[in-house]
Design a protein around this motif. Structure first.
Motif, PDB file in Angstrom:
ATOM      1  N   LEU A   8      19.506 -14.658   5.002  1.00  0.00           N
ATOM      2  CA  LEU A   8      18.059 -14.476   5.107  1.00  0.00           C
ATOM      3  C   LEU A   8      17.569 -13.239   4.368  1.00  0.00           C
ATOM      4  CD1 LEU A   8      17.253 -15.467   8.813  1.00  0.00           C
ATOM      5  CD2 LEU A   8      16.927 -16.816   6.739  1.00  0.00           C
ATOM      6  N   ARG A   9      18.354 -12.161   4.401  1.00  0.00           N
ATOM      7  CA  ARG A   9      17.938 -10.933   3.716  1.00  0.00           C
ATOM      8  C   ARG A   9      17.827 -11.164   2.212  1.00  0.00           C
ATOM      9  NH1 ARG A   9      15.442  -6.006   4.778  1.00  0.00           N
ATOM     10  NH2 ARG A   9      15.316  -5.101   2.712  1.00  0.00           N
ATOM     11  N   SER A  10      18.822 -11.827   1.659  1.00  0.00           N
ATOM     12  CA  SER A  10      18.824 -12.098   0.219  1.00  0.00           C
ATOM     13  C   SER A  10      17.661 -13.016  -0.159  1.00  0.00           C
ATOM     14  CB  SER A  10      20.142 -12.737  -0.202  1.00  0.00           C
ATOM     15  OG  SER A  10      21.211 -11.847  -0.010  1.00  0.00           O
ATOM     16  N   PHE A  11      17.426 -14.034   0.669  1.00  0.00           N
ATOM     17  CA  PHE A  11      16.337 -14.967   0.378  1.00  0.00           C
ATOM     18  C   PHE A  11      14.991 -14.242   0.404  1.00  0.00           C
ATOM     19  CE2 PHE A  11      12.950 -17.860   1.597  1.00  0.00           C
ATOM     20  CZ  PHE A  11      13.137 -18.917   0.718  1.00  0.00           C
ATOM     21  N   PHE A  12      14.790 -13.415   1.413  1.00  0.00           N
ATOM     22  CA  PHE A  12      13.530 -12.672   1.519  1.00  0.00           C
ATOM     23  C   PHE A  12      13.342 -11.744   0.319  1.00  0.00           C
ATOM     24  CE2 PHE A  12      11.609  -8.582   2.904  1.00  0.00           C
ATOM     25  CZ  PHE A  12      10.290  -9.011   2.971  1.00  0.00           C
ATOM     26  N   THR A  13      14.382 -11.026  -0.051  1.00  0.00           N
ATOM     27  CA  THR A  13      14.296 -10.085  -1.176  1.00  0.00           C
ATOM     28  C   THR A  13      13.949 -10.806  -2.475  1.00  0.00           C
ATOM     29  OG1 THR A  13      15.921  -8.619  -0.117  1.00  0.00           O
ATOM     30  CG2 THR A  13      15.536  -8.320  -2.492  1.00  0.00           C
ATOM     31  N   GLU A  14      14.582 -11.946  -2.698  1.00  0.00           N
ATOM     32  CA  GLU A  14      14.365 -12.698  -3.938  1.00  0.00           C
ATOM     33  C   GLU A  14      12.979 -13.352  -3.986  1.00  0.00           C
ATOM     34  OE1 GLU A  14      17.583 -15.466  -4.030  1.00  0.00           O
ATOM     35  OE2 GLU A  14      19.110 -13.889  -4.202  1.00  0.00           O
ATOM     36  N   ASN A  15      12.403 -13.625  -2.819  1.00  0.00           N
ATOM     37  CA  ASN A  15      11.144 -14.380  -2.781  1.00  0.00           C
ATOM     38  C   ASN A  15       9.984 -13.578  -2.188  1.00  0.00           C
ATOM     39  OD1 ASN A  15      11.931 -17.400  -3.474  1.00  0.00           O
ATOM     40  ND2 ASN A  15      13.555 -16.567  -2.166  1.00  0.00           N
ATOM     41  N   LYS A  16      10.138 -12.277  -2.096  1.00  0.00           N
ATOM     42  CA  LYS A  16       9.150 -11.440  -1.405  1.00  0.00           C
ATOM     43  C   LYS A  16       7.745 -11.586  -2.000  1.00  0.00           C
ATOM     44  CE  LYS A  16       8.073  -6.707  -0.025  1.00  0.00           C
ATOM     45  NZ  LYS A  16       8.518  -5.289  -0.051  1.00  0.00           N
ATOM     46  N   GLU A  17       7.615 -11.525  -3.301  1.00  0.00           N
ATOM     47  CA  GLU A  17       6.299 -11.597  -3.939  1.00  0.00           C
ATOM     48  C   GLU A  17       5.628 -12.949  -3.701  1.00  0.00           C
ATOM     49  OE1 GLU A  17       6.050 -10.424  -7.988  1.00  0.00           O
ATOM     50  OE2 GLU A  17       7.064  -8.505  -7.674  1.00  0.00           O
ATOM     51  N   ASP A  18       6.405 -14.014  -3.846  1.00  0.00           N
ATOM     52  CA  ASP A  18       5.843 -15.354  -3.645  1.00  0.00           C
ATOM     53  C   ASP A  18       5.514 -15.575  -2.172  1.00  0.00           C
ATOM     54  OD1 ASP A  18       5.058 -17.873  -4.798  1.00  0.00           O
ATOM     55  OD2 ASP A  18       6.785 -18.774  -3.793  1.00  0.00           O
ATOM     56  N   PHE A  19       6.342 -15.031  -1.280  1.00  0.00           N
ATOM     57  CA  PHE A  19       6.098 -15.121   0.160  1.00  0.00           C
ATOM     58  C   PHE A  19       4.799 -14.398   0.511  1.00  0.00           C
ATOM     59  CE2 PHE A  19       7.110 -13.245   4.497  1.00  0.00           C
ATOM     60  CZ  PHE A  19       6.800 -14.396   5.194  1.00  0.00           C
ATOM     61  N   SER A  20       4.581 -13.226  -0.089  1.00  0.00           N
ATOM     62  CA  SER A  20       3.354 -12.474   0.127  1.00  0.00           C
ATOM     63  C   SER A  20       2.139 -13.272  -0.348  1.00  0.00           C
ATOM     64  CB  SER A  20       3.420 -11.128  -0.612  1.00  0.00           C
ATOM     65  OG  SER A  20       2.213 -10.420  -0.448  1.00  0.00           O
ATOM     66  N   PHE A  21       2.271 -13.931  -1.490  1.00  0.00           N
ATOM     67  CA  PHE A  21       1.198 -14.783  -2.012  1.00  0.00           C
ATOM     68  C   PHE A  21       0.904 -15.924  -1.040  1.00  0.00           C
ATOM     69  CE2 PHE A  21      -0.325 -18.475  -4.363  1.00  0.00           C
ATOM     70  CZ  PHE A  21      -1.341 -17.937  -5.143  1.00  0.00           C
ATOM     71  N   TYR A  22       1.965 -16.494  -0.487  1.00  0.00           N
ATOM     72  CA  TYR A  22       1.830 -17.586   0.489  1.00  0.00           C
ATOM     73  C   TYR A  22       1.072 -17.118   1.729  1.00  0.00           C
ATOM     74  CZ  TYR A  22       3.439 -20.440   4.471  1.00  0.00           C
ATOM     75  OH  TYR A  22       3.510 -21.181   5.616  1.00  0.00           O
ATOM     76  N   LEU A  23       1.424 -15.940   2.241  1.00  0.00           N
ATOM     77  CA  LEU A  23       0.759 -15.418   3.429  1.00  0.00           C
ATOM     78  C   LEU A  23      -0.741 -15.239   3.197  1.00  0.00           C
ATOM     79  CD1 LEU A  23       3.302 -12.689   4.653  1.00  0.00           C
ATOM     80  CD2 LEU A  23       2.924 -14.951   5.639  1.00  0.00           C
ATOM     81  N   THR A  24      -1.084 -14.763   1.999  1.00  0.00           N
ATOM     82  CA  THR A  24      -2.493 -14.501   1.691  1.00  0.00           C
ATOM     83  C   THR A  24      -3.263 -15.777   1.385  1.00  0.00           C
ATOM     84  OG1 THR A  24      -1.932 -12.335   0.770  1.00  0.00           O
ATOM     85  CG2 THR A  24      -4.068 -13.271   0.151  1.00  0.00           C
TER      86      THR A  24
END
Length: 267
Positions: A8-24
């Motif tokens: 999960l840590r690796s997945f979050f790190t690799e996708n942090k920017e896109d995840f942030s875009f998703y949240l917004t």
């Protein structure tokens, strides 16, 4: 899509920017809450590879923002059409996160309370009451669906009415799900007049508590949480077309299985 041999840590790190875009842009989460979520994941998330590891980790590291951030991380995976993470379904990952209740008092009604309310309210509003029980829809969407009855689609023992055009907010409702055997009774309904919210209320039973009851009923009868959310109209506003079709097919399959038991609730 399946993601294998990672954590999960690796997945979050690799996708942090896109995840942030998703949240917004998909979830519509405000800047302050999004900061809390991302900050919690940055500080607490470790290299978890299984749901057992996640449960053990949360027993020590739980905070409400962190647990909700993790829930949203798995919602993001589902949005990206990831079905499994390290051989475990996204649904099982999500279920491993148990949110702890805040001080807000939740009301959960029983089957008997539901039946008593149905038998006690005026006959004129019983068709709407049944629509709420069978669909788990919001009151406004249930009423709108009843007015669009002719636009519905029959699929075996399911009758679903498209309500996407009247759905508003951050969560999207695509269909109003009903048993097809209920259709004739619904057609004979004389219309909807007055304040329906007051007319269907009886004791602790109301439109909102019926919706909570329906969600519990769906999950207790084996419907995955994500499918139950879709049936009740909690899909992401920007859900992709392939994901929408897949969820509709899943919802059809699971809803048809619980129809006999659902019809028996008020009898």
């Amino acid at each position: 899509m399946k993601i294998e041999n990672t954590n999960l840590r690796s997945f979050f790190t690799e996708n942090k920017e896109d995840f942030s875009f998703y949240l917004t842009n998909v979830r519509g989460i405000g800047e302050a809450k999004q900061h809390d979520y991302l900050n919690a994941l940055e500080k607490k998330l470790i290299g978890i590879k299984s749901t057992n590891e996640l449960k053990s980790h949360l027993s020590q590291a739980y905070t409400d923002p962190y647990a909700r951030a993790l829930k949203n991380l798995f919602n993001y995976m589902e949005y990206k059409e990831i079905e499994e993470f390290n051989g475990i379904s996204i649904e099982r990952w999500r279920k491993a996160i148990k949110l702890r209740r805040s001080g807000i008092r939740e009301i959960y009604i029983s089957d008997n309370e539901l039946k008593e309310a149905y038998q006690s309210i005026n006959e004129e509003v019983r068709p709407l009451f049944k629509v709420l029980v069978y669909s788990g829809a919001r009151l406004t969407q249930a009423i709108a669906g009843m007015k669009r009855l002719k636009e519905g689609v029959t699929k075996g023992d399911i009758y679903r009415i498209p309500i996407n055009s009247i759905s508003k907010g951050k969560k999207k409702a695509y269909w109003l799900y009903l048993p097809s055997s209920f259709l004739n009774e619904l057609k004979s309904c004389n219309g909807i007049n007055g304040d329906m919210r007051k007319k269907i209320k009886y004791g602790r039973v109301s439109a909102s508590t019926i919706r909570k009851w329906n969600l519990n009923f769906l999950i207790e009868n084996g419907i995955p949480e994500s499918v139950a959310d879709f049936i009740q109209g909690r899909a992401s506003v920007t859900v992709g077309s392939s994901h929408y079709l897949a969820k509709t097919n899943q919802a059809d399959l699971f809803y048809s299985k619980i129809i006999p038991k659902l019809l028996n609730i008020l009898s």
